[in-house]
Structure formats: C-alpha cells, structure tokens
Write a protein that holds these residues in place. Structure first.
Motif, mmCIF file in Angstrom:
data_model
loop_
_atom_site.group_PDB
_atom_site.id
_atom_site.type_symbol
_atom_site.label_atom_id
_atom_site.label_comp_id
_atom_site.label_asym_id
_atom_site.label_seq_id
_atom_site.Cartn_x
_atom_site.Cartn_y
_atom_site.Cartn_z
ATOM 1 N N LYS A 88 21.573 -45.673 -83.062
ATOM 2 C CA LYS A 88 23.021 -45.623 -82.910
ATOM 3 C C LYS A 88 23.379 -44.352 -82.158
ATOM 4 N N GLN A 89 24.169 -44.538 -81.099
ATOM 5 C CA GLN A 89 24.603 -43.366 -80.337
ATOM 6 C C GLN A 89 26.105 -43.527 -80.124
ATOM 7 N N GLY A 90 26.893 -42.830 -80.924
ATOM 8 C CA GLY A 90 28.349 -42.979 -80.844
ATOM 9 C C GLY A 90 28.761 -44.421 -81.078
ATOM 10 N N ASP A 91 29.492 -44.955 -80.085
ATOM 11 C CA ASP A 91 29.980 -46.315 -80.208
ATOM 12 C C ASP A 91 28.937 -47.356 -79.787
ATOM 13 N N TYR A 92 27.800 -46.880 -79.373
ATOM 14 C CA TYR A 92 26.818 -47.802 -78.792
ATOM 15 C C TYR A 92 25.551 -47.911 -79.632
ATOM 16 N N ARG A 120 13.519 -60.886 -83.591
ATOM 17 C CA ARG A 120 13.920 -59.933 -84.616
ATOM 18 C C ARG A 120 14.899 -58.910 -84.037
ATOM 19 N N MET A 121 14.580 -58.445 -82.803
ATOM 20 C CA MET A 121 15.470 -57.485 -82.159
ATOM 21 C C MET A 121 16.856 -58.104 -81.955
ATOM 22 N N GLN A 122 16.850 -59.351 -81.525
ATOM 23 C CA GLN A 122 18.129 -60.032 -81.315
ATOM 24 C C GLN A 122 18.957 -60.082 -82.604
ATOM 25 N N ASN A 123 18.301 -60.543 -83.677
ATOM 26 C CA ASN A 123 19.003 -60.656 -84.951
ATOM 27 C C ASN A 123 19.552 -59.317 -85.407
ATOM 28 N N GLU A 124 18.718 -58.275 -85.286
ATOM 29 C CA GLU A 124 19.148 -56.963 -85.761
ATOM 30 C C GLU A 124 20.321 -56.439 -84.943
ATOM 31 N N LEU A 125 20.262 -56.653 -83.620
ATOM 32 C CA LEU A 125 21.346 -56.159 -82.777
ATOM 33 C C LEU A 125 22.656 -56.866 -83.110
ATOM 34 N N VAL A 126 22.580 -58.192 -83.198
ATOM 35 C CA VAL A 126 23.801 -58.957 -83.463
ATOM 36 C C VAL A 126 24.381 -58.546 -84.821
ATOM 37 N N ASP A 127 23.504 -58.308 -85.767
ATOM 38 C CA ASP A 127 23.906 -57.903 -87.102
ATOM 39 C C ASP A 127 24.540 -56.505 -87.098
ATOM 40 N N GLN A 128 23.813 -55.545 -86.496
ATOM 41 C CA GLN A 128 24.254 -54.145 -86.493
ATOM 42 C C GLN A 128 25.561 -53.938 -85.727
ATOM 43 N N VAL A 129 25.742 -54.688 -84.648
ATOM 44 C CA VAL A 129 26.960 -54.554 -83.854
ATOM 45 C C VAL A 129 28.183 -54.738 -84.743
ATOM 46 N N GLY A 130 28.110 -55.713 -85.630
ATOM 47 C CA GLY A 130 29.232 -55.961 -86.529
ATOM 48 C C GLY A 130 29.345 -54.886 -87.580
ATOM 49 N N LYS A 131 28.225 -54.545 -88.197
ATOM 50 C CA LYS A 131 28.245 -53.558 -89.282
ATOM 51 C C LYS A 131 28.761 -52.213 -88.810
ATOM 52 N N LEU A 132 28.296 -51.788 -87.627
ATOM 53 C CA LEU A 132 28.633 -50.453 -87.151
ATOM 54 C C LEU A 132 29.836 -50.460 -86.218
ATOM 55 N N THR A 145 21.162 -62.714 -76.484
ATOM 56 C CA THR A 145 21.576 -61.504 -77.203
ATOM 57 C C THR A 145 22.881 -60.982 -76.604
ATOM 58 N N ALA A 146 22.922 -60.935 -75.264
ATOM 59 C CA ALA A 146 24.117 -60.409 -74.591
ATOM 60 C C ALA A 146 25.338 -61.262 -74.920
ATOM 61 N N LEU A 147 25.145 -62.601 -74.863
ATOM 62 C CA LEU A 147 26.282 -63.487 -75.133
ATOM 63 C C LEU A 147 26.742 -63.365 -76.586
ATOM 64 N N MET A 148 25.765 -63.243 -77.511
ATOM 65 C CA MET A 148 26.111 -63.144 -78.933
ATOM 66 C C MET A 148 26.829 -61.843 -79.243
ATOM 67 N N THR A 149 26.319 -60.726 -78.720
ATOM 68 C CA THR A 149 26.973 -59.445 -79.030
ATOM 69 C C THR A 149 28.371 -59.420 -78.418
ATOM 70 N N ARG A 150 28.533 -60.081 -77.238
ATOM 71 C CA ARG A 150 29.845 -60.114 -76.606
ATOM 72 C C ARG A 150 30.850 -60.807 -77.535
ATOM 73 N N LEU A 151 30.387 -61.890 -78.173
ATOM 74 C CA LEU A 151 31.265 -62.605 -79.108
ATOM 75 C C LEU A 151 31.661 -61.703 -80.278
ATOM 76 N N ARG A 152 30.811 -60.705 -80.560
ATOM 77 C CA ARG A 152 31.116 -59.799 -81.675
ATOM 78 C C ARG A 152 31.724 -58.491 -81.180
ATOM 79 N N GLY A 153 32.158 -58.507 -79.912
ATOM 80 C CA GLY A 153 32.934 -57.376 -79.411
ATOM 81 C C GLY A 153 32.161 -56.264 -78.728
ATOM 82 N N ALA A 154 30.903 -56.491 -78.402
ATOM 83 C CA ALA A 154 30.146 -55.431 -77.727
ATOM 84 C C ALA A 154 29.514 -55.952 -76.434
#
Lengths: 120, 132, 293
Positions: free
Chosen positions: A7-11, A27-39, A65-74
């Motif tokens: 985690k680096q600031g907002d990113y 696993r990386m995909q799942n963790e990223l999509v998960d963490q984006v929401g949590k953090l 991964t990119a499309l999923m995180t975009r849906l979660r605002g990142a």
C-alpha cells in the motif's frame, strides 16, 4: 511465488518478482480486487518488469483484474512490459485484449499517470 | 546441454517449467532477444492447451539442424479427446475452453513451422519449429 | 563407396597409398612449380604477391599430401578456416579458389598418369585412392569460401539494417523514426524491435514514425505499422504516424484497411507539434518568451 501487495498512499502496488503460475496470477487478482475495497484505494499498479513471458492467460488475467478494480473504483496501470515481451504479445495477437487497459513505462510513470487521473 | 528435453505437463506449474527449459535450449541453440520470448510464449500456449483440453500430456523440446541452419522444434503431445474440427480450432478467438482461443493460431503465428495431427478419441500432437 | 579391384587387398592399398605419398613428396618442387605456372597462365593468381604465392601453394600442397597420408582431413579444415580468418578468401573470386584447386587436382592426376601409365590396373587403383582425397579437399575449401561469403553478406545486411532506420531523440521523451525504403516482414520486425528498445532506453512517451520515404504502403505494411503501434503502447508510449501520401491514404481506404488504431498527422512537422502537445511542450519564439517574463 506469491506476489506481495504494497500500500502506497491511495494506491496499491503489486510488484511481480518472478514467473507466476496460473494459480499465483489468480491469487494476485483476488487479493487486489479485495484490498482495493478494504483500503479504498484509487489506483493499482501491477509491475511486470520481471516477467519474461506474458502469454494469453497472463494477459487475460491482467485485463480482468483491471476491469474488476475499475468497477470497485480504482484505475489499474500495467507497468514495465519489456520490449521483447511487448513484441511477442503483438505477434501472438494479444494486444487487442489490452486495449482498454492502461500501460506505462515503469513504476514512476505509472504513479505519475495515477496522480494525473485521481488528483488532476 | 542435452539435445532433447521432455517435460510432462499436468499442472499449471509445469507450464513454467516447460517454457523455462525451452528458453534455455533456445539460448543454447543461439537464439536471442525477442526470439527467446517468442519461443517461450509458444511453449506456454501449447502447454496450456494440453492442460485445458486433455488434462495431461508432454512437451518435447529438441535441437534441430537443417544443413548449416540450427533451430528448435517443440512437440506438444496428449492422449486427450482430440480435436473434431482442426480448421475451426485454428481460427482466432475460437475456444471451447476458458482460454482466449489464441493458443493454437497464436503459436502458429509465433513460429516458422506449424503442424497439427489430431484424432478424435486418441489425442493431439502439435509440432512447431523455429529456425535461426 | 570406392571398390577396389580384387587383387588390391587392404594391405596393398596401404602400400600403394604410401607409394603415392612418397611420389608426391619427391616431386614436390616440380609439381608445385607446374601448378603455379598453370595457375598463372589461367590468370588465377591475380592480386597475390610472389611471397604469398610461394607460401600458400607450398602449404596447400603439403596439406593435400598430409590428408592423403593420414586419411584425416582436419589439417585441410584447419587450413581452410585459417585462410578464411586471415581474410584471404574475402579478397579472392570463386573462380580463383575453385579453379586453383581444380588445377592442383589436375597436376596431381597427370603426374600419377605419367608414372603408372604402363600398368593400367595400378593406375586405376592409384586414382581410386587419390581422387576421393582430392575431391574431399576441394569441397572443404569451396565450402569455407562459401561460408565466408555468406558471413560477409550477413554482416553487410545487418549493417544496412542498422543504419537504415535511425531512431532519434528530438527532445526529452520524444523519439522520431523516419523510415525510408520498402518495408517487408523482416524489416518491419527489425525496426519494431529497435523502436521498442529505444523507447525503454530513452524512456520515451511519444514516438513519431514518418513514412514519407516508404514508396508502397499496402495492407501488409499497414498491419505491420499497427503492430508497432500496439507494441509501443504496451510499453506506455504513444505513436503518431506521419507522411501518408494522398495516394497511400486512398489505397488503404479503398482496400479496406482499418486505420482507426493509427494516430495519423499529415507531415513530420505536424507530428512533432502534436507530440509536443501530448508532452506538454509549447514551442515559442524568444520574443514571445520575453513578453511572458
């Protein structure tokens, strides 16, 4: 080989350090999509500098991964694609699938891009 | 380095082993730069195809010589269900599995030579080659 | 396979081989001189100095005898490689090399004929021993010659390719690549690889590819360009293509090439201006600059 997620600031930054198996990628995909929401992250950088091959599975996973995180605002940026890797991805016909994914030369450029997107 | 290497393929980790061995042999044959990545990518797609459609099989990587030219030949073999319509499977974007449908046509684009023999119920053998 | 007449068993073949070696060694000076004379008469020694002629002819002569004596060809191979490495073969024509070796073969052959002409069986056995050796040496030298030529051709091709498409940095983060001449698949590949490496090395963000100097742009060339653009984008760089002539634009649209992926600007100047805008540069005169201050 597990990819650390920093985690680096907002990113969030996922520096891939060696060849990944399909399971590692997912696993990386799942963790990223998960963490984006949590953090409540605004951006994600996946650094692929260490990858000497990006085949159809890697490409597809990074794109989802990119499309999923975009849906979660990142916004996700892929950075560090090596010249040889870019060349063979084009030969393989993988670039079409990467059209809606942001890319940047390296980590610095990726951070600069996210700053422009989120703070500009 | 041996002139021929065999890598059994049954899990996704084997894909990495196969392409790393292929890359090493290609380097030894004298390939460099993008060619190494291209060969490794082709092996990756072929190995993935085995796992997706047959479950298991093997990748054989061997040194090839034709006159003064040296090259690398990769054989991907499985005893899976076979491909009923090879022409269809060779079309971009065609996939009955979970892939992008780029495996076989992609491997063909990456390499200089491409040959596929498939028999329903018996299995599939794909042979690709690249020359220096 | 060379079959020997029945009366020539292995032992007598070995004996005859020794005899031939002795014969050529005895006649060394005479035959070598004959060879040099004949080559001179045929104009095969043009460009060689007297010393070169003496030493090279002696070495070749002795190498041949050595091969005949031992049945091993590594000496001939080594000699051919040394010749090539010293650049001797580069300065010579194929006629000189092959003609010279054929002449030597001829000189050896005639001398055997003279010696054994009264005993046809012996002559034929002697030729059976000598000819395969002579042929083998000839092919070793000829192959070394061809290899060397091919090496030179490859080096030249590479050199031409390297200089034919320079990638130039105009300003920080901006590269231009003016392409001149035909683009085939191989060149397209080479220039894409070169561009991608330059993008990384110069940390470029924008590349202007100018194709004013490309005479024909068909669908293949257009597709190659699209691939170059896509590969550059994967590395985070934007490509602007300039210099598509009216003719080329018409052809491409008529044959139905989808150029929507190409970011095109009329000419190189326009391309650089567009690149500047992308990078946030603005070119102004010093006067304007003073006004701003």
């Amino acid at each position: 080989m597990r990819v650390p997620i920093l985690k680096q600031g907002d990113y969030l930054i996922a520096p891939i350090q060696s060849a990944l198996s399909d399971a590692d990628f997912l696993r990386m995909q799942n963790e990223l999509v998960d963490q984006v929401g949590k953090l409540r992250s605004r951006g994600v950088i996946v650094d692929v500098t260490a990858l000497d091959v990006m085949d159809s599975f890697a490409t597809r996973t990074l794109r989802s991964t990119a499309l999923m995180t975009r849906l979660r605002g990142a916004e996700t940026v892929i950075v560090g694609v090596q010249p040889e890797v870019a060349f063979s991805m084009v030969q393989l016909g993988l670039t079409l699938r990467m059209e809606d994914v942001e890319t940047a030369l390296d980590l610095d450029e990726g951070l600069a891009f996210l700053d422009r997107q989120t703070k500009g | 380095m041996a002139d021929e290497m065999r890598v059994p393929i049954s899990t996704d980790a084997d894909i990495i082993t196969a392409r790393q061995k292929g890359r090493a042999l290609a380097e030894w044959v004298g390939f460099s730069g993008s060619d190494l990545t291209i060969i490794a990518s082709a092996i990756s797609e072929l190995a993935r195809n085995i796992i997706e459609y047959a479950g298991h099989g093997e990748i054989i990587i061997r040194l090839a010589e034709r006159g003064a030219r040296r090259g690398i030949v990769i054989v991907a073999r499985d005893d899976g269900p076979g491909i009923p319509d090879v022409a269809l499977a060779m079309q971009d974007g065609y996939s009955t599995g979970k892939g992008l449908g780029l495996g076989l046509p992609g491997a063909r684009r990456l390499m200089d030579e491409f040959e596929i023999v498939s028999e329903v119920g018996k299995g599939t053998t794909v042979t690709v080659g690249k020359w220096r | 396979m060379v079959t020997q007449p029945e009366e020539w068993g292995a032992r007598s073949v070995a004996a005859l081989r020794r005899e031939l070696v002795e014969h050529f060694t005895e006649k060394r000076e005479e035959l070598r001189q004959q060879w040099v004379e004949q080559m001179t008469a045929k104009g095969l020694l043009a460009g060689l100095t007297q010393t070169e002629i003496e030493t090279e002819s002696a070495t070749i002569y002795d190498t041949c005898i050595g091969c005949l004596e031992t049945g091993q060809y590594d000496r001939a191979q080594t000699y051919a490689t040394t010749l090539a490495e010293r650049g001797v073969l580069r300065g010579m024509t194929s006629e000189q090399i092959i003609g010279g070796m054929l002449t030597l073969r001829d000189v050896y052959g005639r001398s055997l004929f003279e010696r054994y002409q009264k005993d046809m069986k012996r002559l034929s056995a002697a030729l059976d021993i000598y000819e395969p050796v002579a042929n083998k040496i000839l092919s070793i030298i000829a192959l070394a010659f061809i290899d060397e030529r091919e090496k030179v051709v490859r080096q030249q091709q590479e050199a031409i390719r390297e200089i034919s498409t320079p990638v130039l940095q105009v300003r920080n983060r901006l590269l231009i690549m003016p392409i001149i001449g035909l683009i085939d698949a191989q060149r397209a590949r080479q220039l894409t690889e070169q561009l991608l490496r330059s993008i990384r090395a110069n940390r470029a963000k924008v590349v202007v590819i100018d194709i004013t100097g490309v005479p024909t742009v068909d669908s293949k060339v257009a597709n190659n360009l699209i691939q170059t653009v896509e590969a550059s984008r994967l590395m985070g760089a934007v490509v602007i293509v300039t210099g598509l002539s009216a003719e080329v634009s018409q052809t491409l649209v008529t044959i139905g090439v989808d150029l929507s992926k190409l970011n095109t600007v009329g000419d190189l100047q326009g391309g650089i201006e567009a690149a500047d805008r992308l990078l946030g540069y603005k070119v102004i005169t010093t006067e304007q600059a003073t006004e701003i201050r």
